[in-house]
Design a protein around this motif. Structure first.
Motif, PDB file in Angstrom:
ATOM      1  N   SER A   1      40.221  22.600  12.694  1.00 31.74           N
ATOM      2  CA  SER A   1      40.233  21.250  13.252  1.00 31.74           C
ATOM      3  C   SER A   1      40.068  21.327  14.774  1.00 31.74           C
ATOM      4  O   SER A   1      40.574  22.258  15.400  1.00 31.74           O
ATOM      5  CB  SER A   1      41.568  20.591  12.887  1.00 31.74           C
ATOM      6  OG  SER A   1      41.499  19.196  12.995  1.00 31.74           O
ATOM      7  N   PRO A   2      39.365  20.364  15.359  1.00 31.07           N
ATOM      8  CA  PRO A   2      39.160  20.430  16.813  1.00 31.07           C
ATOM      9  C   PRO A   2      40.487  20.378  17.563  1.00 31.07           C
ATOM     10  O   PRO A   2      41.340  19.547  17.257  1.00 31.07           O
ATOM     11  CB  PRO A   2      38.306  19.192  17.102  1.00 31.07           C
ATOM     12  CG  PRO A   2      38.553  18.262  15.958  1.00 31.07           C
ATOM     13  CD  PRO A   2      38.782  19.149  14.779  1.00 31.07           C
ATOM     14  N   MET A   3      40.658  21.282  18.517  1.00 26.12           N
ATOM     15  CA  MET A   3      41.895  21.312  19.310  1.00 26.12           C
ATOM     16  C   MET A   3      41.581  21.607  20.768  1.00 26.12           C
ATOM     17  O   MET A   3      41.112  22.708  21.089  1.00 26.12           O
ATOM     18  CB  MET A   3      42.855  22.383  18.776  1.00 26.12           C
ATOM     19  CG  MET A   3      43.643  21.932  17.571  1.00 26.12           C
ATOM     20  SD  MET A   3      44.745  23.237  16.973  1.00 26.12           S
ATOM     21  CE  MET A   3      43.610  24.281  16.070  1.00 26.12           C
ATOM     22  N   CYS A   4      41.871  20.648  21.625  1.00 25.28           N
ATOM     23  CA  CYS A   4      41.655  20.828  23.060  1.00 25.28           C
ATOM     24  C   CYS A   4      42.490  21.987  23.577  1.00 25.28           C
ATOM     25  O   CYS A   4      43.688  22.075  23.279  1.00 25.28           O
ATOM     26  CB  CYS A   4      42.088  19.574  23.816  1.00 25.28           C
ATOM     27  SG  CYS A   4      40.864  18.276  23.726  1.00 25.28           S
TER      28      CYS A   4
ATOM     29  N   ALA B   1      37.323  18.605  21.360  1.00 24.76           N
ATOM     30  CA  ALA B   1      36.746  17.415  21.993  1.00 24.76           C
ATOM     31  C   ALA B   1      36.056  17.834  23.286  1.00 24.76           C
ATOM     32  O   ALA B   1      36.692  18.372  24.203  1.00 24.76           O
ATOM     33  CB  ALA B   1      37.843  16.409  22.278  1.00 24.76           C
TER      34      ALA B   1
ATOM     35  N   GLN C   1      32.784  18.784  18.504  1.00 23.07           N
ATOM     36  CA  GLN C   1      33.202  17.381  18.527  1.00 23.07           C
ATOM     37  C   GLN C   1      32.827  16.806  19.886  1.00 23.07           C
ATOM     38  O   GLN C   1      33.328  17.266  20.918  1.00 23.07           O
ATOM     39  CB  GLN C   1      34.717  17.290  18.309  1.00 23.07           C
ATOM     40  CG  GLN C   1      35.202  15.854  18.146  1.00 23.07           C
ATOM     41  CD  GLN C   1      36.719  15.755  18.050  1.00 23.07           C
ATOM     42  OE1 GLN C   1      37.441  16.280  18.889  1.00 23.07           O
ATOM     43  NE2 GLN C   1      37.202  15.079  17.028  1.00 23.07           N
TER      44      GLN C   1
ATOM     45  N   HIS D   1      41.961   8.690  17.478  1.00 29.93           N
ATOM     46  CA  HIS D   1      43.057   9.013  18.420  1.00 29.93           C
ATOM     47  C   HIS D   1      43.102   8.169  19.689  1.00 29.93           C
ATOM     48  O   HIS D   1      43.610   8.609  20.716  1.00 29.93           O
ATOM     49  CB  HIS D   1      43.023  10.516  18.773  1.00 29.93           C
ATOM     50  CG  HIS D   1      43.148  11.381  17.556  1.00 29.93           C
ATOM     51  ND1 HIS D   1      42.855  12.723  17.541  1.00 29.93           N
ATOM     52  CD2 HIS D   1      43.528  11.085  16.277  1.00 29.93           C
ATOM     53  CE1 HIS D   1      43.042  13.216  16.323  1.00 29.93           C
ATOM     54  NE2 HIS D   1      43.449  12.230  15.542  1.00 29.93           N
TER      55      HIS D   1
ATOM     56  N   ARG E   1      34.992  11.466  13.171  1.00 29.84           N
ATOM     57  CA  ARG E   1      36.460  11.453  12.985  1.00 29.84           C
ATOM     58  C   ARG E   1      36.976  10.059  13.301  1.00 29.84           C
ATOM     59  O   ARG E   1      36.616   9.485  14.335  1.00 29.84           O
ATOM     60  CB  ARG E   1      37.148  12.494  13.866  1.00 29.84           C
ATOM     61  CG  ARG E   1      38.679  12.419  13.777  1.00 29.84           C
ATOM     62  CD  ARG E   1      39.403  13.605  14.364  1.00 29.84           C
ATOM     63  NE  ARG E   1      39.565  14.676  13.374  1.00 29.84           N
ATOM     64  CZ  ARG E   1      40.483  15.640  13.452  1.00 29.84           C
ATOM     65  NH1 ARG E   1      41.309  15.700  14.478  1.00 29.84           N
ATOM     66  NH2 ARG E   1      40.578  16.571  12.512  1.00 29.84           N
TER      67      ARG E   1
ATOM     68  N   VAL F   1      43.129  15.949   6.911  1.00 27.50           N
ATOM     69  CA  VAL F   1      43.785  16.684   7.995  1.00 27.50           C
ATOM     70  C   VAL F   1      45.202  16.160   8.185  1.00 27.50           C
ATOM     71  O   VAL F   1      45.486  15.008   7.861  1.00 27.50           O
ATOM     72  CB  VAL F   1      42.981  16.557   9.323  1.00 27.50           C
ATOM     73  CG1 VAL F   1      42.948  15.132   9.854  1.00 27.50           C
ATOM     74  CG2 VAL F   1      43.506  17.512  10.407  1.00 27.50           C
TER      75      VAL F   1
ATOM     76  N   LEU G   1      49.213  18.131   8.814  1.00 24.77           N
ATOM     77  CA  LEU G   1      50.309  18.811   8.134  1.00 24.77           C
ATOM     78  C   LEU G   1      49.908  19.350   6.764  1.00 24.77           C
ATOM     79  O   LEU G   1      50.626  19.180   5.784  1.00 24.77           O
ATOM     80  CB  LEU G   1      51.545  17.907   8.050  1.00 24.77           C
ATOM     81  CG  LEU G   1      52.301  17.779   9.380  1.00 24.77           C
ATOM     82  CD1 LEU G   1      53.486  16.830   9.248  1.00 24.77           C
ATOM     83  CD2 LEU G   1      52.811  19.151   9.864  1.00 24.77           C
TER      84      LEU G   1
ATOM     85  N   ILE H   1      42.349  22.268   9.267  1.00 28.29           N
ATOM     86  CA  ILE H   1      43.641  22.882   9.595  1.00 28.29           C
ATOM     87  C   ILE H   1      43.707  23.023  11.120  1.00 28.29           C
ATOM     88  O   ILE H   1      42.804  23.614  11.723  1.00 28.29           O
ATOM     89  CB  ILE H   1      43.756  24.297   8.965  1.00 28.29           C
ATOM     90  CG1 ILE H   1      43.478  24.278   7.451  1.00 28.29           C
ATOM     91  CG2 ILE H   1      45.099  24.938   9.287  1.00 28.29           C
ATOM     92  CD1 ILE H   1      44.604  23.789   6.589  1.00 28.29           C
TER      93      ILE H   1
END
Ligand SMILES: Cc1cc2nc3c(=O)[nH]c(=O)nc-3n(C[C@H](O)[C@H](O)[C@H](O)COP(=O)(O)O)c2cc1C
Length: 339
Positions: free
Chosen positions: A23-26, A60, A102, A167, A215, A283, A285, A306
């Protein structure tokens, strides 16, 4: 038992070796504040490709400097950014993973110096800056920035592009009536609030024929806000525009309390998938392989994203395979220690 998590998945011309998506994570690690990749990014993403994740989605990445969440965000607003991504994509693919990016604009959640922009001049909360309302001209320029970002992502060799519409960032701010109070054709009715995303998708599609994900935040968790039923309607429109998959997250357009329990967003992915007849990603948890199997085998989603569990365990696919009692390929160099 046949594992669904470790079955391949084909979208257009791209086949993922399994259903696991990083999963995209800054990382907030573009230390020179120029949007460029640093050594950290290569180590971080490539580790998960070595760990046998099927699809690595880069965090992102801002389509304009003003659209960064923080000054340390990655950027794709200039042609100079392409070279670094080209190297990253090549390194990811060497390990059999596919690469996605993303593309994003933070809207009123940007914390960069200078003016920030949004559909309406309403601050996110009492600690954040009040944004300037985008003019029609600025809206057109921002759509062009998404298109140029997609063109550069294509030049870098990415397999998949995801538009960040979740978001509480710019696209989400247009969609939700809680943050969009415009009185022109970009605000008011549901169709008008969708116009910005519609034009972003069409613009991206002019330069990108490959798999396209969006997303969304499927629930605003606030009276007067959007719910999964609204996103079923938006998903139908996105499908008509050629979007291939909806990546279903939730929340964060306004500060609302969220009850986050294991799989708390899966029901939204399920509803959108089955009522709008479009593939979805689940997506939130999801940390156990059996959870992922349940979601996939009950046709509630097509891909499993994830995030934090992959920070804790970059080789999560290996742990998941062990949990399910299936064997998966290892990097050749690790064969002696993989089982
Ligand atoms: C460090 C961190 C950075 C994140 N950055 C992004 C991002 O760039 N884009 C995005 O859509 N979501 C972002 N998220 C949200 C995750 O992609 C994911 O949706 C969320 O963490 C829930 O999944 P999880 O329970 O597996 O962590 C971020 C989450 C974390 C923990």
């Amino acid at each position: 038992m046949e594992s669904a998590l470790f079955s391949p998945y084909t979208i257009k011309n791209v086949t993922l070796k399994n259903r696991i998506v990083m999963s995209p994570m800054c990382m907030y690690s573009s230390h020179n504040e120029d949007g460029m990749l640093q050594d950290w990014h290569y180590t971080h993403y490539v580790s998960r490709a070595v760990g046998q994740v099927g699809l690595i989605m880069v965090e992102a990445t801002a389509v304009t400097p003003q659209g960064r969440i923080s000054a340390q965000d990655l950027g794709i607003w200039s042609d100079e950014h392409v070279l670094g991504f080209k190297k990253l994509v090549k390194m990811i693919k060497e390990h059999g993973a596919k690469a996605a990016i993303q593309i994003a604009h933070a809207g009123r959640k940007a914390t960069v110096d200078g003016d920030i922009v949004a559909p309406s001049a309403i601050a996110f909360n009492d600690r954040s800056k009040t944004p300037k309302e985008l003019t029609i001209n600025e809206i057109k320029e921002t759509i062009e920035a998404f298109k140029n970002g997609a063109r550069r992502a294509k030049e870098a060799g990415f397999d998949i592009i995801e538009i960040h519409g979740a978001h509480g960032y710019l696209i989400n701010e247009f969609l939700s009536p809680l943050s969009n109070k415009r009185e022109d054709e970009y605000g008011g009715s549901s169709e008008n609030r969708y116009r910005f995303l519609r034009e972003v998708i069409d613009a991206v599609r002019e330069v990108w024929e490959g798999p396209l994900f969006v997303r969304v935040s499927a629930h605003d968790y606030t009276d007067g806000g959007l719910t999964p039923a609204d996103y079923v309607e938006y998903a139908k429109q996105m499908k008509q525009q050629g979007v291939d998959l909806i990546d279903v997250s939730s929340g964060a357009v306004v500060p609302a309390k969220i009850d986050a329990f294991p799989g708390y967003q899966v029901a939204f992915a399920d509803q959108i998938r089955n009522e709008a007849a479009i593939p979805t990603g689940a997506v939130g948890l999801i940390t156990k392989a059996v959870q992922a199997e349940e979601i996939l085998k009950n046709n509630r989603a097509d891909l499993i994203f994830i995030a934090r569990e992959l920070l804790r365990d970059p080789y999560w696919p290996r742990s998941a395979a062990q949990e399910l009692g299936v064997s998966i390929e290892s990097p050749k160099q690790y064969e002696r220690g993989w089982l």
